[in-house]
Design an enzyme around this catalytic site. Structure first.
Site, PDB file in Angstrom:
ATOM      1  N   HIS A 187       7.413  21.839  27.408  1.00 26.17           N
ATOM      2  CA  HIS A 187       7.374  20.957  26.244  1.00 26.17           C
ATOM      3  C   HIS A 187       6.388  21.440  25.198  1.00 26.17           C
ATOM      4  CE1 HIS A 187       9.653  18.291  28.850  1.00 26.17           C
ATOM      5  NE2 HIS A 187      10.215  17.968  27.702  1.00 26.17           N
ATOM      6  N   ARG A 292      12.059  12.159  20.868  1.00 23.87           N
ATOM      7  CA  ARG A 292      11.405  12.076  22.190  1.00 23.87           C
ATOM      8  C   ARG A 292      10.326  10.990  22.120  1.00 23.87           C
ATOM      9  NH1 ARG A 292      12.545  17.913  22.128  1.00 23.87           N
ATOM     10  NH2 ARG A 292      13.332  18.563  24.157  1.00 23.87           N
ATOM     11  N   ARG A 328      15.503   8.455  22.295  1.00 26.37           N
ATOM     12  CA  ARG A 328      15.558   8.510  23.763  1.00 26.37           C
ATOM     13  C   ARG A 328      14.445   7.645  24.321  1.00 26.37           C
ATOM     14  NH1 ARG A 328      14.492  14.086  26.708  1.00 26.37           N
ATOM     15  NH2 ARG A 328      12.340  13.796  26.082  1.00 26.37           N
ATOM     16  N   GLU A 426      21.715  15.731  32.142  1.00 32.01           N
ATOM     17  CA  GLU A 426      20.755  16.795  32.444  1.00 32.01           C
ATOM     18  C   GLU A 426      20.569  16.991  33.937  1.00 32.01           C
ATOM     19  OE1 GLU A 426      17.128  15.987  30.271  1.00 32.01           O
ATOM     20  OE2 GLU A 426      17.160  13.874  30.772  1.00 32.01           O
ATOM     21  N   ASN A 449      17.750  21.904  28.836  1.00 32.27           N
ATOM     22  CA  ASN A 449      16.499  22.404  29.422  1.00 32.27           C
ATOM     23  C   ASN A 449      16.408  21.976  30.879  1.00 32.27           C
ATOM     24  OD1 ASN A 449      16.065  22.950  26.719  1.00 32.27           O
ATOM     25  ND2 ASN A 449      14.767  21.174  26.407  1.00 32.27           N
ATOM     26  N   ASP A 450      16.618  20.683  31.108  1.00 32.33           N
ATOM     27  CA  ASP A 450      16.563  20.203  32.483  1.00 32.33           C
ATOM     28  C   ASP A 450      17.821  20.576  33.255  1.00 32.33           C
ATOM     29  OD1 ASP A 450      14.061  19.004  32.984  1.00 32.33           O
ATOM     30  OD2 ASP A 450      14.578  17.401  31.585  1.00 32.33           O
ATOM     31  N   ARG A 460      11.294  24.794  35.259  1.00 28.83           N
ATOM     32  CA  ARG A 460      11.194  25.263  33.867  1.00 28.83           C
ATOM     33  C   ARG A 460       9.756  25.511  33.430  1.00 28.83           C
ATOM     34  NH1 ARG A 460      12.894  19.783  30.429  1.00 28.83           N
ATOM     35  NH2 ARG A 460      11.823  20.688  28.669  1.00 28.83           N
ATOM     36  N   CYS A 497      21.308  18.399  22.991  1.00 28.35           N
ATOM     37  CA  CYS A 497      20.002  18.284  22.334  1.00 28.35           C
ATOM     38  C   CYS A 497      18.953  19.159  23.000  1.00 28.35           C
ATOM     39  CB  CYS A 497      19.543  16.832  22.278  1.00 28.35           C
ATOM     40  SG  CYS A 497      19.266  16.120  23.896  1.00 28.35           S
TER      41      CYS A 497
HETATM   42  C1  PEP Z   1      16.384  18.635  27.973  1.00 32.27           C
HETATM   43  O1  PEP Z   1      16.049  18.492  29.139  1.00 32.27           O
HETATM   44  O2  PEP Z   1      17.156  19.543  27.572  1.00 32.27           O
HETATM   45  C2  PEP Z   1      15.873  17.726  26.933  1.00 32.27           C
HETATM   46  C3  PEP Z   1      16.345  17.732  25.710  1.00 32.27           C
HETATM   47  O3  PEP Z   1      14.855  16.898  27.277  1.00 32.27           O
HETATM   48  P1  PEP Z   1      13.349  17.404  27.497  1.00 32.27           P
HETATM   49  O4  PEP Z   1      13.262  18.835  27.057  1.00 32.27           O
HETATM   50  O5  PEP Z   1      12.455  16.523  26.695  1.00 32.27           O
HETATM   51  O6  PEP Z   1      13.166  17.232  28.959  1.00 32.27           O
HETATM   52 MG    MG Z   2      15.070  16.672  29.752  1.00 32.22          MG
END
Ligand code: PEP
Ligand code: MG
Length: 540
Positions: A187, A292, A328, A426, A449-450, A460, A497
């Site tokens: 993040h 976020r 979110r 996710e 990402n997740d 990650r 996203c």
């Molecule tokens: C993701 O997981 O792709 C996402 C957009 O949420 P975050 O990166 O805040 O976990």
């Molecule tokens: Mg996420």
């Protein structure tokens, strides 16, 4: 000297290097003889700390609004608290200790006292009293505050930065951003992209480079320390070219997101707070696809109240003037830790107690946020999205809680809109259940990402695995198609996203798969728009 690292965000930065100061260096105790002079030293440091806070307050008013800025006013008042001042001066006079030490001990003692109180509000003051003490110590030791020891904008070097530290950085003071550790999927990396500054991770820089000239080349992934004049000149030229290119992209600011063969897609931006809306508008995004909301919690030293949240969501909705704003709900846990949530240490925090799991467990926290969101919905075009979903059961429970919130608001005569609700896809479980889950909601947004971390079983946050964290993995590509198909079958619109949404090597693929929306860092909007406008889906 050149140091190789990994690129987090491209671009060029040229300036002095400052090593981030976590401000946790131990305060040394020394014996002093002139206690009156030491008390005077403390008094003047306290006044300087207050004037720093007054300036920060003015700045925060503009950047984050009155409600979020208020804490800086509280801090100014706390510095005038007689008990606090008396404890410090008394220690200096009776124990003949240096001012830094007296402030540090008093800060600790008061924090302990606050933390042991029953009242939640008073408990939360523990962090504040530590904060103000750190600021006064910073003035006394000349170490400054906020992690940056310079009045000029700098290239910031740090071992690693937590998301909570990153959000508190004075963005106007950071030209570039280099960390020794930290994964490019964390993040903190995402925040660097939102801040639109060149950033690198995994750079093994020497610790004695504070104050030296530096260059961050985010395109090549290198940090150059103490470059000769010829290299600085060369990079000034590259910097000018980069600015010219950005200007060119600006011509696309008001253009439509339409392919050569007439297919349109919604291109939105991701934000972490009210302060990011300006860059969403500057870059011509047509909506916000991911707010976020947890950053409101990360920036705060206690639970943000319903009123504080309402004001933040309302401000964003109003500033976006009727354009879609997808907010979110709280996604705390894993790397996003907030002291006042008192979360237990976990073996596997990424797969632990986080996001919707916390909200469905601590329903009062969830309801406060939902009330704020529904109240704000009246003032714009808000959609609400839920993270980390794995089952229909969760969505059913969320909808029950939403129904309770709505009926409470109705009974109170508070206006709200029936906003769209959606879920983040996710987890592999949500992918497999896309069609079923889609029956309960209006839209999906893929958190790549997740989804990448859970599908490939790769943490990650683990920089050592960055090289195999392959977000183009064929398994993921197959999943993306499954999500679009499942969502469309049940009447949902489907977007992305996660960071992958901004990967222009895949834009045409996403269009072909049938995605309806992409939400990317504000700084990436125009690059993606350029790609959309040169794509002909019929020829793919
Ligand atoms: C993701 O997981 O792709 C996402 C957009 O949420 P975050 O990166 O805040 O976990
Ligand atoms: Mg996420």
């Amino acid at each position: 000297m050149e140091y190789q690292g990994k690129c987090v965000f491209n671009g060029i930065a040229i300036g002095r290097i400052a090593i981030y100061d976590k401000g946790d260096g131990a305060v040394k105790q020394t014996t002093i003889t002139d206690t009156a002079a030491e008390v005077a030293r403390f008094e003047s440091a306290k006044e300087e700390a207050k004037s720093q806070l007054a300036k920060l307050y003015e700045k925060a008013l503009v950047e984050v609004g009155e409600v979020n800025a208020a804490i800086l006013e509280v801090h100014q008042m706390m510095l005038d608290d007689l008990d606090y001042i008396e404890s410090i001066t008394n220690m200096i006079e009776s124990q003949k200790v240096n001012a830094e030490y007296a402030v540090s001990c008093t800060g600790e003692n008061f924090a302990e006292m606050f933390a042991s109180m029953d009242d939640d509000y008073m408990k939360a003051r523990a962090a504040d009293v530590k904060d103000i003490s750190t600021r006064v110590i910073g003035v006394l030791t000349g170490r400054g505050n906020g992690g940056i020891n310079s009045d000029e904008p700098v290239i910031l070097l740090a071992d690693d930065l937590a998301p909570s530290e990153t959000v508190q950085l004075d963005k106007s003071k950071v030209l570039g951003f280099v960390t020794r550790f930290g994964s490019s999927n964390s993040h903190t990396a995402i925040l660097a992209r939102t801040m639109n500054i060149p950033a690198l991770s995994s750079v093994d820089f020497p610790s004695d480079c504070n104050g030296k000239m530096g260059i961050v080349d985010g395109n090549k992934g290198i940090l150059i320390i103490d470059p000769p004049m010829s290299v600085i000149d060369e990079y000034h030229k590259k910097f000018d070219e980069q600015q010219a290119q950005r200007k060119l992209l600006q011509e696309l600011k008001d253009k439509e997101d339409i392919t050569l063969d007439g297919k349109t897609i919604h291109l939105y931006a991701n934000i972490g707070g009210v302060g990011d809306v300006a860059s969403v508008l500057e870059n011509g995004a047509t909506g916000i696809g991911l707010f976020r909301s947890e950053f409101l919690y990360l920036e705060s030293s206690t639970y943000p109240s319903e009123e504080e949240q309402f004001k933040a969501y309302k401000t964003v909705a109003e500033n976006m003037a009727g354009k879609k704003v997808v907010i979110r709900t709280l996604d705390i846990g894993a790397d996003k830790q907030v002291d006042y949530f008192d979360l237990a240490k976990e073996e596997n925090p990424a797969m632990g107690y986080r996001a919707i799991r916390i909200c469905l467990d601590r329903v009062h926290v969830f309801k406060t946020q939902l009330r704020a969101l529904y109240r704000a919905s009246y003032y714009g075009n808000i959609s609400i999205m839920f993270p980390m979903i794995i089952s229909e059961k969760e969505v059913i429970r969320i909808k029950e809680i939403i129904a309770e919130v709505k009926s409470e608001l109705k009974a109170e005569g508070v206006p709200y809109k029936d906003c769209e609700i959606g879920i983040m896809i996710e987890t592999p479980a949500a992918v497999m259940l896309a069609e079923e889950l889609g029956k309960y909601v209006d839209f999906f947004s893929v958190g790549t990402n997740d989804l990448t971390q859970y599908t490939l079983a790769i943490d990650r946050q683990n920089a050592a695995l960055d090289n195999i964290y392959d977000s183009h993995h064929p398994a993921l590509m197959k999943m993306l198609q499954m999500i679009v198909d499942g969502g469309h079958k049940s009447g949902c619109w489907v977007g992305i996203c996660g960071e992958l949404g901004a990967d222009t090597t895949l834009t045409s693929e996403f269009l072909k798969m049938g995605f309806d929306e992409l939400s990317v860092s504000p700084s990436m909007v125009l690059k993606v728009r350029a790609k959309i406008r040169e794509t002909d889906v019929s020829k793919l």
